[in-house]
Design a protein around this motif. Structure first.
Motif, short mmCIF file in Angstrom:
data_model
loop_
_atom_site.label_atom_id
_atom_site.label_comp_id
_atom_site.label_asym_id
_atom_site.label_seq_id
_atom_site.Cartn_x
_atom_site.Cartn_y
_atom_site.Cartn_z
N GLU A 1 0.83 -1.20 0.00
CA GLU A 1 0.00 0.00 0.00
C GLU A 1 0.87 1.25 0.00
OE1 GLU A 1 -3.99 -1.13 2.40
OE2 GLU A 1 -2.16 -1.22 3.59
N ARG B 1 -9.43 -3.53 -7.40
CA ARG B 1 -8.48 -2.48 -7.03
C ARG B 1 -7.43 -3.03 -6.08
NH1 ARG B 1 -6.18 1.99 -9.01
NH2 ARG B 1 -5.71 3.53 -7.41
N SER B 2 -7.85 -3.87 -5.15
CA SER B 2 -6.92 -4.49 -4.21
C SER B 2 -5.91 -5.36 -4.94
CB SER B 2 -7.69 -5.32 -3.18
OG SER B 2 -8.58 -4.51 -2.44
N GLN C 1 1.05 -4.51 -8.11
CA GLN C 1 2.10 -3.51 -8.31
C GLN C 1 3.12 -3.54 -7.19
OE1 GLN C 1 0.59 0.43 -9.02
NE2 GLN C 1 -0.57 -0.16 -10.84
N ILE D 1 -3.31 -3.16 -6.48
CA ILE D 1 -2.36 -2.62 -5.49
C ILE D 1 -1.35 -3.68 -5.08
CG2 ILE D 1 -2.17 -1.75 -3.13
CD1 ILE D 1 -4.92 -0.41 -3.58
N PHE E 1 -5.94 -1.66 0.22
CA PHE E 1 -6.65 -2.87 -0.21
C PHE E 1 -7.59 -3.36 0.89
CE2 PHE E 1 -2.34 -4.45 1.12
CZ PHE E 1 -2.73 -5.07 2.31
N HIS F 1 2.41 1.65 -3.44
CA HIS F 1 1.43 2.11 -4.43
C HIS F 1 1.19 3.61 -4.27
CE1 HIS F 1 -2.52 2.57 -6.39
NE2 HIS F 1 -2.13 1.57 -7.14
N TRP F 2 1.09 4.06 -3.04
CA TRP F 2 0.86 5.49 -2.79
C TRP F 2 2.08 6.30 -3.19
CZ3 TRP F 2 3.08 8.87 0.96
CH2 TRP F 2 2.44 10.11 1.06
N ASN G 1 -6.89 5.87 -2.85
CA ASN G 1 -7.00 4.70 -3.73
C ASN G 1 -5.79 3.80 -3.65
OD1 ASN G 1 -9.57 5.38 -4.84
ND2 ASN G 1 -8.60 6.87 -6.17
N SER G 2 -5.18 3.73 -2.47
CA SER G 2 -4.00 2.88 -2.29
C SER G 2 -4.20 1.86 -1.18
CB SER G 2 -2.76 3.74 -1.98
OG SER G 2 -2.40 4.53 -3.10
#
Length: 576
Positions: free
Chosen positions: A152, A305-306, A312, A309, A220, A155-156, A217-218
């Motif tokens: 997380e 979306r999770s 990535q 994250i 999960f 990703h952010w 949006n980062s």
């Protein structure tokens, strides 16, 4: 003879009475069916994060559903999902990151309910760290638990031009100890636990640089209920899971109504407790749940979306994407009927796919084409009557958006105000139709608008609009949680409502009432769509069956309208 018969009847009544008394005197354990055992593995040590479980246990809500539930505590050295795989638990709480990682290694775990619909993960930086904005994190020491929270953070950071190589990750101890001791500059924290600990230590929110990763949006999904995939093929085990979910809904809703009692119950399962911390934790946990509607419902879009994250963050997006295939199921949630019986042909996952496809750019383009065709028919009517600009505008507007507006006004609620007040594109289309129509009236010959080729093109565009509006009307009814027959009615109203308004305003009987099949085609097309969606509902994790249903319905309506126009087909009229 008669006396003998009465004696036999009397003895029969006495025997029945004795039998009834004997059954009533049996122990309760013999009169009631045995409770079904179920082992539930929690993610951490007893705390208010799991208050709903302890409430359901303490107030015998599990027993009320015929279950004997054993709550197994987690902890720093306990891997709950691994215990599930090893057969030491029947249900386990877990994070998406853990589940996807184990699935990538071959474990067949499936999420059957999502207790926390919103992530509670945060990144918190000390006031003396010098971090005031994301770019200040370069070179900073960040404490994480290395249980997926680092993904997380990564990703952010990527959203701000950094990555995990730009910072120093340190494995942190529980309860924000390293953050409070100054061993790290920043730390991951849960909004319901470590962040509350930091605030209770005397640090003010205004003195901290904090980020709720879900809002960026980062974040999960956390705290889902996972089972072994094979258990979903066992009707007896599925029944236990359904009853578990129902009793948990009772427990959590009770905890929300009586939080003080819920905390007191939870503390009885704890070795030691800070009452205020547990109260704060419960209030924050409740903010991350949807208790009134959708309790335990996993949102497929948030799950996707999770997956993105975690993919990535792990550096293996393809492997994580493969692991995510079949990683969730709404079978148990739907059987529990926590929101009542299903209305319409699709469950939550299918509805989301349907809505996504209807709102996609390509379908929106078809919507605008249909709006243009409908609007042009009204504009031509205005030209024939030699109306002024305002008259042309009204007669163009009515067929273009009148049906959808009538539909939204009738549905109300979530459709209020109607769609034309939310999306100005439709008014722009009306204006462009008026402009293009005015130019055509000047540049083309007087009879061009009555030519066969012009009417053929207009008829094709009209058929596109009819097919598209049929699907839109049905989707709006489904989104409004109306019954399936309203999908057909809303489809017909969306398609023909504007034309009827046009006829009424111009003093004509509605053309579609005079034997020309129009609403009938929309109704049949909607029924074709409904049947297709009912089939697609059996493949909830896939989007293509919903798309196939839309394509078949759209093609059916388009082809039917073209046949009506070319062969001058008429609908049946009673009495004729």
């Amino acid at each position: 003879m008669g006396s003998r018969r009465w004696q036999l009847r009397l003895w029969g009544c006495l025997l029945l009475l004795l039998a009834a008394l004997g059954v009533a005197g049996l122990p309760a354990t013999l009169a009631q069916p045995a409770l079904q055992p179920l082992r539930v593995q929690l993610r951490w040590l007893p705390q208010a994060q799991f208050a709903g479980f302890y409430v359901a246990q303490d107030l015998k809500m599990f027993e009320g559903e015929g279950l004997s539930v054993t709550l197994q505590a987690g902890g720093p050295s306990v891997n709950g999902l691994q215990r599930l795989i090893d057969g030491q638990a029947d249900v386990a709480m877990g994070w998406t990151s853990d589940a996807l990682n184990l699935r990538r290694q071959g474990a067949d775990l499936v999420n059957v309910a999502q207790l926390l619909q919103r992530p509670g993960s945060m990144l918190v930086c000390r006031a003396d760290s010098g971090v005031r904005q994301p770019t200040d994190l370069r070179g900073k020491r960040i404490g994480t638990w290395f249980i997926g929270d680092q993904f997380e953070v990564g990703h952010w950071l990527q959203a701000h031009g950094l990555n995990l190589n730009a910072v120093q990750l340190i494995r942190q101890r529980p309860s924000a100890q390293d953050f409070l001791d100054g061993r790290v500059d920043c730390a991951t924290a849960m909004s319901y636990n470590e962040f509350q600990t930091i605030l209770r230590a005397g640090l003010l929110k205004s003195e901290l640089f904090s980020v709720r990763l879900a809002r960026k949006n980062s974040g999960f999904l956390e705290d889902g209920l996972y089972v072994r995939a094979a258990d979903l093929n066992d009707p007896a085990k599925c029944d236990r899971l359904v009853r578990l979910l129902r009793s948990l809904a009772q427990g959590w809703r009770y905890a929300a109504r009586y939080p003080d009692e819920a905390v007191a119950i939870t503390e009885r399962y704890m070795e030691r407790s800070d009452g205020q911390h547990q109260e704060d934790m419960l209030q924050e946990i409740l903010q991350l749940m949807d208790l009134n509607k959708g309790f335990g419902l996993l949102d497929p879009a948030k799950f996707a979306r999770s997956v993105e994250i975690v993919g990535q963050g792990s550096g293996e997006p393809a492997a994580i994407a493969r692991a995510a295939e079949g990683a969730w199921s709404l079978k148990i949630w739907r059987a529990a009927q926590l929101d009542g019986p299903q209305r319409g042909p699709l469950g939550p996952a299918g509805r989301q796919s349907f809505s996504t496809l209807v709102n996609s750019p390509w379908f929106y383009g078809l919507d605008l084409v249909g709006t243009t065709a409908f609007g042009l028919s009204g504009f031509l009517r205005a030209l024939q009557r030699r109306y002024d600009i305002w008259g042309c505008f009204i007669l163009t507007l009515l067929p273009a958006v009148g049906g959808g507006t009538l539909r939204d006004l009738l549905i109300g609620g979530m459709r209020s105000p109607p769609f034309i007040f939310k999306n100005s594109s439709y008014l722009l289309v009306v204006a462009l139709v008026m402009l293009a129509g005015s130019l055509m009236a000047v540049l083309l010959s007087k009879g061009a608008a009555d030519s066969e080729s012009f009417n053929t093109v207009l008829g094709v565009f009209d058929s596109i609009g009819l097919a598209t509006f049929t699907i839109i009307g049905a989707q709006v009814a489904l989104e409004a949680d109306l019954s399936w027959w309203w999908m057909a009615i809303c489809a017909a109203l969306t398609c023909a409502g504007g034309g009827m308004l046009l006829d009424v305003v111009t003093g004509r009987e509605p053309r579609t009432f005079q034997g020309e099949p129009y609403e009938e085609i929309a109704v049949l097309g909607a029924l074709v769509l409904i049947v297709g969606l009912m089939i697609a509902d059996h493949f909830e994790t896939l989007q293509w069956p919903v798309l196939a249903s839309m394509v078949v319905s759209w093609a059916f309506v388009f082809a039917s309208r073209q046949l009506v126009v070319r062969h001058n087909l008429r609908s049946w009229r009673p009495g004729l």
